[in-house]
Motif scaffolding. Sequence first.
Motif, PDB file in Angstrom:
ATOM      1  N   LEU A 154     -12.506  42.324 -32.451  1.00  0.00           N
ATOM      2  CA  LEU A 154     -11.643  43.314 -32.543  1.00  0.00           C
ATOM      3  C   LEU A 154     -11.861  44.571 -31.865  1.00  0.00           C
ATOM      4  N   SER A 155     -11.567  44.513 -30.776  1.00  0.00           N
ATOM      5  CA  SER A 155     -12.059  45.540 -29.867  1.00  0.00           C
ATOM      6  C   SER A 155     -11.333  46.888 -30.091  1.00  0.00           C
ATOM      7  N   GLY A 156      -9.979  46.931 -30.649  1.00  0.00           N
ATOM      8  CA  GLY A 156      -9.360  47.740 -30.986  1.00  0.00           C
ATOM      9  C   GLY A 156      -9.296  48.469 -32.418  1.00  0.00           C
ATOM     10  N   LEU A 157     -10.206  47.718 -32.990  1.00  0.00           N
ATOM     11  CA  LEU A 157     -10.310  48.261 -34.454  1.00  0.00           C
ATOM     12  C   LEU A 157     -11.127  49.510 -34.622  1.00  0.00           C
ATOM     13  N   GLN A 158     -10.138  50.543 -35.424  1.00  0.00           N
ATOM     14  CA  GLN A 158     -10.556  51.837 -35.786  1.00  0.00           C
ATOM     15  C   GLN A 158     -11.257  52.164 -36.889  1.00  0.00           C
ATOM     16  N   THR A 159     -10.638  51.510 -37.946  1.00  0.00           N
ATOM     17  CA  THR A 159     -10.904  51.909 -39.445  1.00  0.00           C
ATOM     18  C   THR A 159     -11.490  50.502 -39.862  1.00  0.00           C
ATOM     19  N   LEU A 160     -12.723  50.512 -40.592  1.00  0.00           N
ATOM     20  CA  LEU A 160     -12.952  49.241 -41.313  1.00  0.00           C
ATOM     21  C   LEU A 160     -13.552  49.941 -42.623  1.00  0.00           C
ATOM     22  N   ASP A 161     -12.730  49.554 -43.689  1.00  0.00           N
ATOM     23  CA  ASP A 161     -13.223  49.860 -44.862  1.00  0.00           C
ATOM     24  C   ASP A 161     -13.426  48.652 -46.034  1.00  0.00           C
ATOM     25  N   LEU A 162     -14.856  48.213 -46.333  1.00  0.00           N
ATOM     26  CA  LEU A 162     -14.990  47.040 -47.175  1.00  0.00           C
ATOM     27  C   LEU A 162     -15.727  47.599 -48.361  1.00  0.00           C
ATOM     28  N   SER A 163     -15.514  48.784 -48.824  1.00  0.00           N
ATOM     29  CA  SER A 163     -16.325  49.273 -49.706  1.00  0.00           C
ATOM     30  C   SER A 163     -16.095  48.729 -51.150  1.00  0.00           C
ATOM     31  N   TYR A 164     -16.963  49.238 -52.143  1.00  0.00           N
ATOM     32  CA  TYR A 164     -16.965  48.822 -53.479  1.00  0.00           C
ATOM     33  C   TYR A 164     -16.572  47.258 -53.506  1.00  0.00           C
ATOM     34  N   ASN A 165     -17.388  46.737 -52.920  1.00  0.00           N
ATOM     35  CA  ASN A 165     -17.173  45.093 -52.997  1.00  0.00           C
ATOM     36  C   ASN A 165     -18.478  44.433 -53.545  1.00  0.00           C
ATOM     37  N   GLN A 166     -18.748  43.062 -53.130  1.00  0.00           N
ATOM     38  CA  GLN A 166     -20.042  42.543 -53.563  1.00  0.00           C
ATOM     39  C   GLN A 166     -20.663  41.606 -52.100  1.00  0.00           C
TER      40      GLN A 166
END
Length: 394
Positions: free
Chosen positions: A143-155
């Motif tokens: 995903l070359s245009g991805l700016q924000t990746l938030d996968l916090s507080y998971n497992q």
Amino acid sequence: MLLRAVVRLLCVLQCGLLAFSLLDPIDFLALQSIRKALDDVPGSNFFASWDFTSDPCNFAGVYCGGEKVIALNLGDPRAGSPGLTGRIDPAIGKLSTLAEFTVVPGRIFGTLPYTLSQLKNLRFLGVSRNYISGQIPPAIGQLSGLQTLDLSYNQLSGNIPWSIGALPALTNVILCHNHLSGSVPLFKSQTLTRLDLKHNDLSGSLSPTSLPPSLQYLSLSWNRIGGPVDRLLTRLNRLNYLDLSLNRFSGRIPGNIFTFPITNLQLERNSFFGPVQPVDQVRIPTVDLSHNGLSGTISPMFSTVQNLYLNNNRFTGQVPASFVERLLSARIQILYLQHNYLTGIEINPTAEIPVSSSLCLQYNCMVPPIHSACPLKAGKQMTRPASQCNEWKG
């Protein structure tokens, strides 16, 4: 009665065709699949508006551009809302023009669909505070245009894919509070401003070019990352927040780091060693260097810090007089110097520490000249054994 039923059926079919005509058929079917895989938890009514006999572009959380879905925000975003349960259906990858996909905190489980990599227009991916497990799909690195990746507080577990570090447009990467392991990938984006990887099981070391100088927020605390970071930190002169605590970092702390526009500097509980010499008066409100192997005398440049934690190190010599002056005038709120090898401090035994300030001197190579409350973790011994002090002098 039969005629009435036929008319009603025709109306339903007509309404369905009308909704179908307002939205691209592929997107329409994708939304149906996504809906079937999710439910409101008790107390939530997010899906109340998802009636597929009406225009899906009017559904809660669905935003359209023309006949395509361009943003999908699943769940009620208001604080304290109950959230959703179920799984994220792979049909999400059919929303070909989707630029934003978020899920509010809830009870969504299962893995992240690999089909997310098909969302070539995706700029914002936020699925935090749920029960997502498995690995981060390496294909997200497409995903070359991805700016924000938030996968916090998971497992989430496994490595952080190196393909993610290569994404050129990243500005925010928030993967904290998971079970991620392996080393920190090289992040090449020159627009990356926030990197939060705290509370994982990351290890390895960081090279001087691991992170871009654009970073303003860096948190790697509660991992097992080691090695020196002096050359890396010297490059990150735009940082306004730095937390490397509870790791295995070693080597020297560069003096110029104390000139950065940081409001909170946390380097505690590592293996940093040697003297610490700021190049100028330290204007950072909170500095925590405790529980390391730092040595030498305490620099008077630290006397301008409001909350200073130098305890549990190997500092020697006298406490600079500038500390006493600022402490008694309540300009220092916390001064923790316990568990070092300090030999004295010039303070009148009758002096009164302001109620807004806290001083701890116990377990040094001196009898504390003034009584002050210390944290319980400091123990009850007031003075370090003479044998230890003589050995350290030698």
